[in-house]
Design a protein around this motif. Sequence first.
Motif, PDB file in Angstrom:
ATOM      1  N   LYS A  10       3.949  -5.570   2.299  1.00  0.00           N
ATOM      2  CA  LYS A  10       4.219  -4.590   1.234  1.00  0.00           C
ATOM      3  C   LYS A  10       5.709  -4.267   1.096  1.00  0.00           C
ATOM      4  O   LYS A  10       6.513  -4.600   1.980  1.00  0.00           O
ATOM      5  CB  LYS A  10       3.402  -3.319   1.537  1.00  0.00           C
ATOM      6  N   TYR A  50      -6.040  -3.358  -7.281  1.00  0.00           N
ATOM      7  CA  TYR A  50      -6.578  -2.157  -6.623  1.00  0.00           C
ATOM      8  C   TYR A  50      -7.609  -1.416  -7.491  1.00  0.00           C
ATOM      9  O   TYR A  50      -7.840  -0.228  -7.279  1.00  0.00           O
ATOM     10  CB  TYR A  50      -5.437  -1.216  -6.259  1.00  0.00           C
ATOM     11  N   HIS A  53     -10.053   1.218  -6.416  1.00  0.00           N
ATOM     12  CA  HIS A  53      -9.530   2.544  -6.046  1.00  0.00           C
ATOM     13  C   HIS A  53      -9.116   3.384  -7.262  1.00  0.00           C
ATOM     14  O   HIS A  53      -8.484   4.423  -7.096  1.00  0.00           O
ATOM     15  CB  HIS A  53      -8.306   2.393  -5.130  1.00  0.00           C
ATOM     16  N   ARG A  56      -9.459   7.080  -7.248  1.00  0.00           N
ATOM     17  CA  ARG A  56      -8.948   7.806  -6.078  1.00  0.00           C
ATOM     18  C   ARG A  56      -7.649   8.531  -6.440  1.00  0.00           C
ATOM     19  O   ARG A  56      -6.874   8.057  -7.274  1.00  0.00           O
ATOM     20  CB  ARG A  56      -8.685   6.842  -4.907  1.00  0.00           C
ATOM     21  N   PHE A  58      -4.919   8.744  -4.940  1.00  0.00           N
ATOM     22  CA  PHE A  58      -3.684   8.053  -4.591  1.00  0.00           C
ATOM     23  C   PHE A  58      -3.417   6.809  -5.446  1.00  0.00           C
ATOM     24  O   PHE A  58      -2.415   6.125  -5.249  1.00  0.00           O
ATOM     25  CB  PHE A  58      -3.697   7.665  -3.102  1.00  0.00           C
ATOM     26  N   LEU A  62      -0.015   4.616  -5.515  1.00  0.00           N
ATOM     27  CA  LEU A  62      -0.159   3.326  -4.843  1.00  0.00           C
ATOM     28  C   LEU A  62       0.364   2.195  -5.733  1.00  0.00           C
ATOM     29  O   LEU A  62       1.112   1.322  -5.269  1.00  0.00           O
ATOM     30  CB  LEU A  62      -1.635   3.090  -4.481  1.00  0.00           C
ATOM     31  N   THR A  92      -5.676   1.946   8.555  1.00  0.00           N
ATOM     32  CA  THR A  92      -4.913   2.211   7.324  1.00  0.00           C
ATOM     33  C   THR A  92      -3.848   3.267   7.553  1.00  0.00           C
ATOM     34  O   THR A  92      -2.708   3.126   7.120  1.00  0.00           O
ATOM     35  CB  THR A  92      -5.873   2.685   6.210  1.00  0.00           C
ATOM     36  N   ARG A 103       0.627  -1.981  11.822  1.00  0.00           N
ATOM     37  CA  ARG A 103       0.853  -0.664  11.201  1.00  0.00           C
ATOM     38  C   ARG A 103       1.390   0.349  12.198  1.00  0.00           C
ATOM     39  O   ARG A 103       2.247   1.168  11.853  1.00  0.00           O
ATOM     40  CB  ARG A 103      -0.432  -0.187  10.520  1.00  0.00           C
ATOM     41  N   ILE A 110       0.715   6.482   5.370  1.00  0.00           N
ATOM     42  CA  ILE A 110      -0.574   5.906   4.967  1.00  0.00           C
ATOM     43  C   ILE A 110      -0.426   5.058   3.704  1.00  0.00           C
ATOM     44  O   ILE A 110      -1.154   4.080   3.523  1.00  0.00           O
ATOM     45  CB  ILE A 110      -1.659   6.998   4.802  1.00  0.00           C
ATOM     46  N   GLU A 111       0.518   5.411   2.822  1.00  0.00           N
ATOM     47  CA  GLU A 111       0.752   4.600   1.622  1.00  0.00           C
ATOM     48  C   GLU A 111       1.651   3.404   1.955  1.00  0.00           C
ATOM     49  O   GLU A 111       1.294   2.254   1.679  1.00  0.00           O
ATOM     50  CB  GLU A 111       1.413   5.440   0.536  1.00  0.00           C
ATOM     51  N   ASN A 113       2.239   1.385   4.272  1.00  0.00           N
ATOM     52  CA  ASN A 113       1.662   0.965   5.557  1.00  0.00           C
ATOM     53  C   ASN A 113       1.846  -0.528   5.842  1.00  0.00           C
ATOM     54  O   ASN A 113       1.085  -1.134   6.591  1.00  0.00           O
ATOM     55  CB  ASN A 113       0.196   1.410   5.664  1.00  0.00           C
ATOM     56  N   HIS A 116      -1.398  -5.222   3.649  1.00  0.00           N
ATOM     57  CA  HIS A 116      -2.778  -5.154   3.162  1.00  0.00           C
ATOM     58  C   HIS A 116      -3.524  -6.347   3.732  1.00  0.00           C
ATOM     59  O   HIS A 116      -2.937  -7.424   3.878  1.00  0.00           O
ATOM     60  CB  HIS A 116      -2.834  -5.224   1.628  1.00  0.00           C
TER      61      HIS A 116
HETATM   62  P1  CMP Z   1      -4.604  -1.075   1.509  1.00  0.00           P
HETATM   63  O1  CMP Z   1      -5.282  -1.718   2.658  1.00  0.00           O
HETATM   64  O2  CMP Z   1      -3.651  -1.921   0.749  1.00  0.00           O
HETATM   65  O3  CMP Z   1      -5.707  -0.518   0.494  1.00  0.00           O
HETATM   66  C1  CMP Z   1      -5.488   0.612  -0.325  1.00  0.00           C
HETATM   67  C2  CMP Z   1      -4.159   1.257  -0.096  1.00  0.00           C
HETATM   68  O4  CMP Z   1      -4.014   2.556  -0.617  1.00  0.00           O
HETATM   69  C3  CMP Z   1      -3.948   1.446   1.398  1.00  0.00           C
HETATM   70  O5  CMP Z   1      -3.781   0.205   2.038  1.00  0.00           O
HETATM   71  C4  CMP Z   1      -2.748   2.383   1.394  1.00  0.00           C
HETATM   72  O6  CMP Z   1      -1.521   1.680   1.209  1.00  0.00           O
HETATM   73  C5  CMP Z   1      -2.979   3.213   0.128  1.00  0.00           C
HETATM   74  N1  CMP Z   1      -3.384   4.596   0.386  1.00  0.00           N
HETATM   75  C6  CMP Z   1      -2.644   5.677   0.105  1.00  0.00           C
HETATM   76  N2  CMP Z   1      -3.297   6.803   0.434  1.00  0.00           N
HETATM   77  C7  CMP Z   1      -4.483   6.432   0.963  1.00  0.00           C
HETATM   78  C8  CMP Z   1      -5.597   7.146   1.502  1.00  0.00           C
HETATM   79  N3  CMP Z   1      -5.632   8.481   1.565  1.00  0.00           N
HETATM   80  N4  CMP Z   1      -6.641   6.422   1.958  1.00  0.00           N
HETATM   81  C9  CMP Z   1      -6.644   5.059   1.882  1.00  0.00           C
HETATM   82  N5  CMP Z   1      -5.609   4.340   1.379  1.00  0.00           N
HETATM   83  C10 CMP Z   1      -4.538   5.018   0.935  1.00  0.00           C
END
Ligand code: CMP
Length: 139
Positions: A10, A50, A53, A56, A58, A62, A92, A103, A110-111, A113, A116
């Motif tokens: 990333k 994505y 998601h 969601r 985020f 993201l 994650t 990680r 968490i974002e 990270n 993927h």
């Molecule tokens: P990834 O495995 O790429 O899949 C979804 C991505 O959303 C995750 O890794 C993180 O980079 C991002 N993300 C940001 N906030 C959250 C969260 N609260 N829970 C899960 N993923 C998150």
Amino acid sequence: AATRTFSIIKPDATRRNLTGAVTKMLEDAGLRVVASKRIKMSREQAEGFYSVHKERPFFNDLCTFMTSGPVVVQVLEGENAVLRNREVMGATNPEQADEGTIRKTYAESIEANSVHGSDSDENAKIEIDYFFEPEEIVG
Ligand code: CMP
């Protein structure tokens, strides 16, 4: 038999010049890089990738993050590639990731990270097909 998974290094990791360091951890975990390219993801690519998601909270941040700099998309091959990759990535949330994982070692949040990885064989195929033509993968 060897299987395949899909990986992204990333923007937080490419920005810190960690492409080689992350790839070394993947290789040390028994995975082989059978396809790799450095790209700048478009907004449309990120939103499509994505899309599971999209409801969601985020999601918007993201997609902004994933288009904020270069990423390296890779196809990884090895025994139980999806599981091996998930083990070496760690949780994650880097605060919950085990010692020695990518990680835990490199993620900023968490974002941001650092990596993927596909979560199932079925999604690995979908994600590989999203970014690679068959002839770009050389096993
Ligand atoms: P990834 O495995 O790429 O899949 C979804 C991505 O959303 C995750 O890794 C993180 O980079 C991002 N993300 C940001 N906030 C959250 C969260 N609260 N829970 C899960 N993923 C998150």
